[in-house]
Design an enzyme around this catalytic site. Structure first.
Site, PDB file in Angstrom:
ATOM      1  N   CYS A   2       0.121  -0.604  -8.309  1.00 57.40           N
ATOM      2  CA  CYS A   2       1.027  -0.847  -9.427  1.00 57.40           C
ATOM      3  C   CYS A   2       2.285  -1.433  -8.830  1.00 57.40           C
ATOM      4  O   CYS A   2       2.416  -1.507  -7.612  1.00 57.40           O
ATOM      5  CB  CYS A   2       1.405   0.472 -10.103  1.00 57.40           C
ATOM      6  SG  CYS A   2      -0.013   1.410 -10.674  1.00 57.40           S
ATOM      7  N   ARG A  27       0.770  -7.236  -9.172  1.00 59.45           N
ATOM      8  CA  ARG A  27       0.255  -5.990  -8.612  1.00 59.45           C
ATOM      9  C   ARG A  27      -0.567  -5.194  -9.617  1.00 59.45           C
ATOM     10  O   ARG A  27      -1.135  -4.151  -9.286  1.00 59.45           O
ATOM     11  CB  ARG A  27       1.415  -5.128  -8.123  1.00 59.45           C
ATOM     12  CG  ARG A  27       2.249  -5.776  -7.057  1.00 59.45           C
ATOM     13  CD  ARG A  27       3.401  -4.888  -6.671  1.00 59.45           C
ATOM     14  NE  ARG A  27       2.932  -3.637  -6.091  1.00 59.45           N
ATOM     15  CZ  ARG A  27       2.622  -3.490  -4.811  1.00 59.45           C
ATOM     16  NH1 ARG A  27       2.727  -4.494  -3.996  1.00 59.45           N
ATOM     17  NH2 ARG A  27       2.211  -2.326  -4.363  1.00 59.45           N
ATOM     18  N   TRP A  73      -1.831  -0.838 -12.748  1.00 59.49           N
ATOM     19  CA  TRP A  73      -3.235  -1.196 -12.551  1.00 59.49           C
ATOM     20  C   TRP A  73      -3.968   0.130 -12.485  1.00 59.49           C
ATOM     21  O   TRP A  73      -3.822   0.896 -11.537  1.00 59.49           O
ATOM     22  CB  TRP A  73      -3.403  -1.979 -11.258  1.00 59.49           C
ATOM     23  CG  TRP A  73      -4.772  -2.526 -11.035  1.00 59.49           C
ATOM     24  CD1 TRP A  73      -5.320  -3.623 -11.627  1.00 59.49           C
ATOM     25  CD2 TRP A  73      -5.766  -2.040 -10.131  1.00 59.49           C
ATOM     26  NE1 TRP A  73      -6.589  -3.834 -11.144  1.00 59.49           N
ATOM     27  CE2 TRP A  73      -6.890  -2.890 -10.226  1.00 59.49           C
ATOM     28  CE3 TRP A  73      -5.825  -0.969  -9.242  1.00 59.49           C
ATOM     29  CZ2 TRP A  73      -8.052  -2.700  -9.476  1.00 59.49           C
ATOM     30  CZ3 TRP A  73      -6.971  -0.785  -8.495  1.00 59.49           C
ATOM     31  CH2 TRP A  73      -8.072  -1.639  -8.615  1.00 59.49           C
ATOM     32  N   ASN A  97       3.477   4.418  -7.764  1.00 60.05           N
ATOM     33  CA  ASN A  97       2.417   3.518  -7.292  1.00 60.05           C
ATOM     34  C   ASN A  97       1.641   4.293  -6.244  1.00 60.05           C
ATOM     35  O   ASN A  97       2.240   4.825  -5.317  1.00 60.05           O
ATOM     36  CB  ASN A  97       3.061   2.264  -6.668  1.00 60.05           C
ATOM     37  CG  ASN A  97       2.064   1.431  -5.888  1.00 60.05           C
ATOM     38  OD1 ASN A  97       0.894   1.359  -6.257  1.00 60.05           O
ATOM     39  ND2 ASN A  97       2.507   0.805  -4.830  1.00 60.05           N
ATOM     40  N   GLY A  98       0.317   4.373  -6.412  1.00 62.10           N
ATOM     41  CA  GLY A  98      -0.491   5.087  -5.421  1.00 62.10           C
ATOM     42  C   GLY A  98      -1.466   6.041  -6.090  1.00 62.10           C
ATOM     43  O   GLY A  98      -1.706   5.946  -7.302  1.00 62.10           O
ATOM     44  N   GLU A 480     -15.697 -18.622   0.583  1.00 64.14           N
ATOM     45  CA  GLU A 480     -14.365 -18.630  -0.015  1.00 64.14           C
ATOM     46  C   GLU A 480     -14.351 -19.458  -1.315  1.00 64.14           C
ATOM     47  O   GLU A 480     -13.741 -19.054  -2.304  1.00 64.14           O
ATOM     48  CB  GLU A 480     -13.334 -19.156   0.999  1.00 64.14           C
ATOM     49  CG  GLU A 480     -11.912 -19.298   0.492  1.00 64.14           C
ATOM     50  CD  GLU A 480     -11.298 -18.013  -0.048  1.00 64.14           C
ATOM     51  OE1 GLU A 480     -11.869 -16.934   0.110  1.00 64.14           O
ATOM     52  OE2 GLU A 480     -10.231 -18.116  -0.683  1.00 64.14           O
ATOM     53  N   LYS A 484     -13.345 -17.935  -4.989  1.00 62.66           N
ATOM     54  CA  LYS A 484     -12.281 -18.501  -5.836  1.00 62.66           C
ATOM     55  C   LYS A 484     -12.824 -18.743  -7.243  1.00 62.66           C
ATOM     56  O   LYS A 484     -12.177 -18.426  -8.225  1.00 62.66           O
ATOM     57  CB  LYS A 484     -11.746 -19.830  -5.277  1.00 62.66           C
ATOM     58  CG  LYS A 484     -10.859 -19.747  -4.075  1.00 62.66           C
ATOM     59  CD  LYS A 484      -9.463 -19.237  -4.332  1.00 62.66           C
ATOM     60  CE  LYS A 484      -9.347 -17.752  -4.170  1.00 62.66           C
ATOM     61  NZ  LYS A 484      -9.319 -17.188  -2.860  1.00 62.66           N
ATOM     62  N   GLU A 487     -13.497 -15.379  -9.200  1.00 62.52           N
ATOM     63  CA  GLU A 487     -12.373 -14.549  -9.625  1.00 62.52           C
ATOM     64  C   GLU A 487     -11.525 -15.168 -10.728  1.00 62.52           C
ATOM     65  O   GLU A 487     -10.964 -14.441 -11.532  1.00 62.52           O
ATOM     66  CB  GLU A 487     -11.516 -14.080  -8.443  1.00 62.52           C
ATOM     67  CG  GLU A 487     -10.875 -15.156  -7.636  1.00 62.52           C
ATOM     68  CD  GLU A 487     -10.153 -14.606  -6.395  1.00 62.52           C
ATOM     69  OE1 GLU A 487      -9.769 -13.439  -6.374  1.00 62.52           O
ATOM     70  OE2 GLU A 487      -9.953 -15.399  -5.457  1.00 62.52           O
ATOM     71  N   HIS A 503     -34.900 -19.432   2.358  1.00 66.05           N
ATOM     72  CA  HIS A 503     -35.396 -18.062   2.449  1.00 66.05           C
ATOM     73  C   HIS A 503     -35.109 -17.278   1.171  1.00 66.05           C
ATOM     74  O   HIS A 503     -35.134 -16.042   1.185  1.00 66.05           O
ATOM     75  CB  HIS A 503     -34.785 -17.362   3.670  1.00 66.05           C
ATOM     76  CG  HIS A 503     -35.136 -18.046   4.954  1.00 66.05           C
ATOM     77  ND1 HIS A 503     -36.382 -17.953   5.527  1.00 66.05           N
ATOM     78  CD2 HIS A 503     -34.431 -18.891   5.735  1.00 66.05           C
ATOM     79  CE1 HIS A 503     -36.408 -18.691   6.634  1.00 66.05           C
ATOM     80  NE2 HIS A 503     -35.243 -19.281   6.772  1.00 66.05           N
ATOM     81  N   LYS A 602      -3.067  -8.191  -7.156  1.00 67.69           N
ATOM     82  CA  LYS A 602      -2.751  -8.969  -5.960  1.00 67.69           C
ATOM     83  C   LYS A 602      -2.876  -8.156  -4.689  1.00 67.69           C
ATOM     84  O   LYS A 602      -3.388  -8.620  -3.686  1.00 67.69           O
ATOM     85  CB  LYS A 602      -1.327  -9.510  -6.096  1.00 67.69           C
ATOM     86  CG  LYS A 602      -0.881 -10.368  -4.923  1.00 67.69           C
ATOM     87  CD  LYS A 602      -1.646 -11.674  -4.884  1.00 67.69           C
ATOM     88  CE  LYS A 602      -1.324 -12.499  -3.667  1.00 67.69           C
ATOM     89  NZ  LYS A 602      -2.369 -13.503  -3.426  1.00 67.69           N
TER      90      LYS A 602
HETATM   91  C1  F6R Z   1      -8.898 -13.268  -3.302  1.00 71.96           C
HETATM   92  C2  F6R Z   1      -7.883 -12.347  -2.825  1.00 71.96           C
HETATM   93  C3  F6R Z   1      -8.322 -11.053  -2.240  1.00 71.96           C
HETATM   94  C4  F6R Z   1      -7.462 -10.712  -1.005  1.00 71.96           C
HETATM   95  C5  F6R Z   1      -7.810  -9.310  -0.489  1.00 71.96           C
HETATM   96  C6  F6R Z   1      -7.074  -8.965   0.785  1.00 71.96           C
HETATM   97  O1  F6R Z   1      -8.342 -14.451  -3.773  1.00 71.96           O
HETATM   98  O2  F6R Z   1      -6.718 -12.605  -2.894  1.00 71.96           O
HETATM   99  O3  F6R Z   1      -9.670 -11.069  -1.913  1.00 71.96           O
HETATM  100  O4  F6R Z   1      -7.689 -11.671  -0.025  1.00 71.96           O
HETATM  101  O5  F6R Z   1      -7.517  -8.365  -1.476  1.00 71.96           O
HETATM  102  O6  F6R Z   1      -5.696  -8.991   0.598  1.00 71.96           O
HETATM  103  P1  F6R Z   1      -4.696  -9.071   1.805  1.00 71.96           P
HETATM  104  O7  F6R Z   1      -4.914 -10.356   2.503  1.00 71.96           O
HETATM  105  O8  F6R Z   1      -3.350  -8.944   1.199  1.00 71.96           O
HETATM  106  O9  F6R Z   1      -5.020  -7.915   2.728  1.00 71.96           O
END
Ligand code: F6R
Length: 607
Positions: A2, A27, A73, A97-98, A480, A484, A487, A503, A602
């Site tokens: 959060c 967040r 969140w 937060n936590g 990757e 993208k 998500e 396979h 995030k």
């Molecule tokens: C995807 C994304 C997440 C972060 C992951 C790790 O676009 O942003 O998969 O890469 O949550 O986050 P960090 O790099 O902050 O440890």
């Protein structure tokens, strides 16, 4: 997971808290709330939804000089008004937060003593516990007592109705930062929340408490002892944390990549001498020289950077590398030999599983180097050395510029180790360094063609799935690209090593399936062309990322996106740019909120 913020000072607290919450929405954003002093009492407004929904609850904004806020969140208890923070019991109001791990046990004890609860959250017990201790005590002393039986992770901001103008914050395993200014004091989960007002910040450490008043602050530990800390001046411009004229943070951050990479290289490499500034890694040269194995740990996009980093480190520095996902590493009882260097890759520096992996490595007495974007974050502070990716604040939930700056950092590290280990001659390192300096300019030339990618994206928004193929170092780029798309467009996508397609996944191919092939000219290019043939002969739609002027791959493709030539390690940075744009335009055309995709946050600061 959060965002929290608090302010006390001369300015309008409600205004500052609501503004700050908007910058913390990355967040989490399933409910939001604020609490503020109004004529001697604390008022609370909260709701399910985003900050804009919260703002609608105010017909006019009362003037208050002390307030706290929260964007949530959900972890314990569904998103609802009752579960939204701030929570209150008696005179105590707080945001958190936590996760409180033993909340059920503590809640049971409180219920046995006659307490009634109004939410399903783990947080609410904190209000009850603090209120139990507040009689004849200051808020900070009551908090110290209340937290003794509490297990778990928390960053909290607390107010007591009997102590107007005071906010107390405590940090344990979740970020909490204090901001200082002439006109008041702040605390927040992240710097952009108050960057408009303050750039002088103090990063609290675990077990520290801050007591904020309009005209001063004190920091203490949870034994009640004073702690002396100095502030750091953050030179991020507030505009850097804004959208800067782009429709979305994600698009802005994609377009910022030439600048982000240039900043990451600045002062770290010298193209004339071929030197790499080892001190930028903050780790003893002896440790690097003696490294016999490397263990990379990370999550999500950062994990994909780690997978690509393996190819760079093994091939350039000739050091064996293993890569693991943080949440797997921490529980698999890894066998780590002496002289293993653990590299944690994390944009936020706060990802719970990556932090746990760092702690596991430290418990095994190994050296940890973090590649991290956030100054003073937990990963940065707990590692032996840190190499900062100077990407600047990444606000869009989908990581873009953090990824490419991580790739550039891993390339620099590989060359540094190659020099120390003698696996490459100085002249080769010098050449590879000069190629890195060309990357920002090459990214710019790809970005100039974003409208081509937009046109392709618009034709495929109704597809049910996508397959992404790559070989060698481009396999992690395929992963990757698929992540993208998943998500932000909610379309299922899978990344696969192209050679492995026959396979299994080849069964998926028909005339409805777009197959994105990462096909720059490298030593596996011919093999990849055969894989493209296999897709073509089964009617699949090929969207290929190819080196400028490549006719062969073009003939096999339905759509082609060109990237400038680069060595295979650096072409990863180039080929991911069109994949980021493809995902962005598919998501936006479908009308989705690409900056805050559903169910995501995030910074994943809980397991
Ligand atoms: C995807 C994304 C997440 C972060 C992951 C790790 O676009 O942003 O998969 O890469 O949550 O986050 P960090 O790099 O902050 O440890």
């Amino acid at each position: 997971m959060c965002g929290i913020i608090g302010y006390t000072g001369k300015e309008n607290a409600l205004q500052i808290v609501l503004e700050g919450l908007k910058r913390l929405e990355y967040r989490g954003y399933d409910s939001a709330g604020v609490a503020y002093f109004n004529k001697g009492t604390i008022e609370i407004k909260r709701c399910r939804g985003k900050i804009k929904d919260l703002e609608r609850l105010f017909s006019e904004r009362p003037v208050s000089n002390t307030g706290i806020g929260h964007t949530r969140w959900a972890t314990h208890g569904r998103p609802s008004e009752e579960n939204a923070h701030p929570h209150r019991y008696g005179r105590i109001v707080l945001v958190h937060n936590g996760i409180i791990e033993n909340y059920l046990e503590l809640k049971r004890e409180l219920i046995n003593k006659g307490h009634a609860f109004s939410s399903e959250t783990d947080t609410e017990i904190l209000c009850h516990l603090i209120d139990n201790h507040i009689d004849n005590k200051s808020l900070e002393d009551a908090i110290i007592e209340a937290l003794r039986p509490v297990k778990g992770a928390y960053a909290i901001a607390v107010m007591n109705e009997l102590e107007p103008e005071k906010i107390v914050g405590v940090r344990k395993d979740c970020p909490l930062i204090v901001g200082l200014s002439q006109n008041g004091h702040f605390l927040a989960s992240d710097v952009p929340a108050f960057l408009h007002y303050s750039r002088d910040v103090i990063f609290l450490d675990d077990g520290e408490m801050v007591i904020l008043k309009p005209d001063g602050f004190r920091i203490m530990n949870l034994d009640g002892e004073e702690v002396r800390k100095s502030s750091i001046h953050i030179d991020w411009n507030p505009v850097m944390a804004e959208k800067g004229g782009y429709k979305h943070f994600m698009l802005k951050e994609i377009f910022e990549q030439p600048r982000a990479i240039a900043d990451t290289l600045r002062g770290r490499i010298n193209p004339d001498s071929g030197e790499i500034a080892r001190e930028e890694f903050n780790i003893e040269e002896g440790i690097l020289r003696n490294t016999e194995r490397i263990m990379i740990v990370a999550c999500g996009t950062s994990y994909h950077a780690g997978l690509a980093g393996r190819y760079m480190l093994e091939e350039l520095a000739r050091i064996p590398v293993e890569v693991d996902i943080g949440s797997e590493f921490r529980y698999r009882k890894p066998v780590l030999e002496k002289n293993t260097l653990v590299i944690a890759i994390t944009q936020s520096g706060e990802t719970a599983d990556t932090i746990a992996a760092i702690r596991e490595a430290k418990a095994q007495e190994l050296r940890v180097l973090s590649i991290c974007n956030v100054l003073g974050s937990t990963a940065a502070r707990e590692s032996d050395g840190v190499f900062y990716t100077h990407a600047g604040p990444e606000i869009g939930v989908a990581s873009t510029k953090a990824f490419t700056t991580q790739l550039a950092s891993l390339y620099i590290l590989s060359l540094l180790l190659a020099g120390l280990k003698g696996s490459l001659k100085h002249e080769s390192i010098k050449k590879l360094i000069s190629e890195l300096l060309e990357i920002p300019h090459k990214i710019e030339s790809i970005l100039k063609h974003s409208s081509t990618i937009e046109t392709i994206a618009k034709q495929h928004i109704n597809r049910r799935g996508f397959l992404y193929l790559g070989r060698g170092i481009n396999y992690p780029i395929a992963l990757e690209g698929a992540l993208k798309l998943k998500e932000i467009s909610y379309i299922h996508a899978e990344g696969y090593p192209a050679g492995e397609m026959k396979h299994g996944p080849i069964a998926l191919i028909d005339e409805e399936l777009p197959v994105v092939v990462i096909a720059p000219k490298d030593e596996l290019y011919e093999k990849l062309l055969s894989n493209m043939q296999e897709v073509k002969s089964r009617g699949g739609i090929i969207i290929s990322i190819v080196t400028e002027g490549d006719r062969n791959a073009k003939e096999l493709s339905d759509y082609v996106i060109e990237i400038p030539p680069a060595n295979k390690y650096l072409s990863t940075i180039l080929s991911v740019i069109p994949l980021q744009l493809l995902a962005y335009y598919v998501g936006v055309t479908k009308g989705y909120d690409v900056d805050q995709p559903r169910n995501l946050a995030k910074s994943v600061t809980v397991e």
